[in-house]
Scaffold this active site. Structure first.
Site, PDB file in Angstrom:
ATOM      1  N   CYS A 164       1.150  -0.979   0.294  1.00 51.78           N
ATOM      2  CA  CYS A 164       0.279   0.261   0.214  1.00 51.78           C
ATOM      3  C   CYS A 164       0.919   1.244  -0.226  1.00 51.78           C
ATOM      4  O   CYS A 164       2.448   0.555   0.145  1.00 51.78           O
ATOM      5  CB  CYS A 164      -0.992  -0.298   1.278  1.00 51.78           C
ATOM      6  SG  CYS A 164      -2.649  -0.510   0.473  1.00 51.78           S
ATOM      7  N   CYS A 202      -5.701  -0.083  -6.217  1.00 47.19           N
ATOM      8  CA  CYS A 202      -4.264   1.696  -5.974  1.00 47.19           C
ATOM      9  C   CYS A 202      -5.446   2.997  -6.684  1.00 47.19           C
ATOM     10  O   CYS A 202      -5.560   3.862  -7.682  1.00 47.19           O
ATOM     11  CB  CYS A 202      -4.607   1.155  -8.190  1.00 47.19           C
ATOM     12  SG  CYS A 202      -2.365   0.003  -7.573  1.00 47.19           S
ATOM     13  N   CYS A 207      -0.488   3.274  -7.794  1.00 50.39           N
ATOM     14  CA  CYS A 207      -0.121   1.790  -6.817  1.00 50.39           C
ATOM     15  C   CYS A 207       1.600   2.508  -7.034  1.00 50.39           C
ATOM     16  O   CYS A 207       2.144   3.141  -7.921  1.00 50.39           O
ATOM     17  CB  CYS A 207      -0.102   1.163  -8.075  1.00 50.39           C
ATOM     18  SG  CYS A 207      -1.503  -0.532  -7.527  1.00 50.39           S
TER      19      CYS A 207
END
Length: 124
Positions: free
Chosen positions: A8, A82, A86
């Site tokens: 993340c 995303c 991303c």
């Protein structure tokens, strides 16, 4: 063992949940990690509270916010979603779970994401 990394942006919520559930549910099958391109001073407190309530897992005792450079090179890299962009981690992602970030939402939103992560982990 296969190394699975959950990625993340901040490594403070979804990826931390995935690392904890991976270790809890499938820790004998794979090594699980989480990381981000930035860190936060602490794991999301709603995630910590709900993971403790639902699974008895205290993420603050075993995990902390990490950078991608802090974990071993993964065999499998999974993006949590995303919706904020991303990060590039040196290789293509093997999967994108497209999970919404529950930060700032109610417990039901967190629980939905937690259960979706659990389902995905069981399919790995």
């Amino acid at each position: 063992m296969r190394k699975v990394a959950f990625i993340c942006m901040h490594n403070s919520c979804r990826s931390q949940i995935a690392e904890a559930l991976g270790k809890h549910l499938r820790g004998t099958d794979c090594d699980f990690y989480s990381a981000g391109v930035e860190t936060k001073p602490q794991i999301n407190q709603d995630a910590v509270r709900l993971m403790k309530e639902l699974y008895g897992i205290d993420m603050e005792k075993t995990q902390y916010s990490k950078l991608i450079s802090d974990i071993p090179k993964p065999d499998t890299a999974i993006s949590m979603g995303c919706d904020v962009g991303c990060p590039y981690i040196g290789k293509a992602f093997d999967d994108n779970w497209n999970l919404p970030d529950p930060t700032g939402h109610n417990d039901e939103a967190f629980i939905d994401v937690i259960h979706r992560i659990e389902e995905n982990i069981m399919k790995l």
